[in-house]
Design a protein around this motif. Sequence first.
Motif: not given
Length: 103
Positions: A22-40
Amino acid sequence: MRIGEQGASFAACGIRGLVTDAGVPVRAAPFEEATVSDTLDEGRNLFVCTRSLDQRWLGVVVPAAASPEDGCGVASSVSSRRRYDGPCLSGWVPAAAIRARAG
């Protein structure tokens, strides 16, 4: 995030996946610090298009929840590798939160 990684003989994003957390973040780049654009949400269908070099992240395209079989332009082949610029949500998710699913 790029599509067509497997070449012109295959679908632009050849693997279908299912979100297992639940609540998987979709990020702009493949690393934890990247901006989150949505969650799944858990159970959401998506297309897996590519992987990060360390295999920890998947580049995905996410159809709208109301039409999960919509290809977002990635279910068929493309002539060459390129950046995804289609209408659907796309980005990077943790590989551990996705399970491959049959067609």
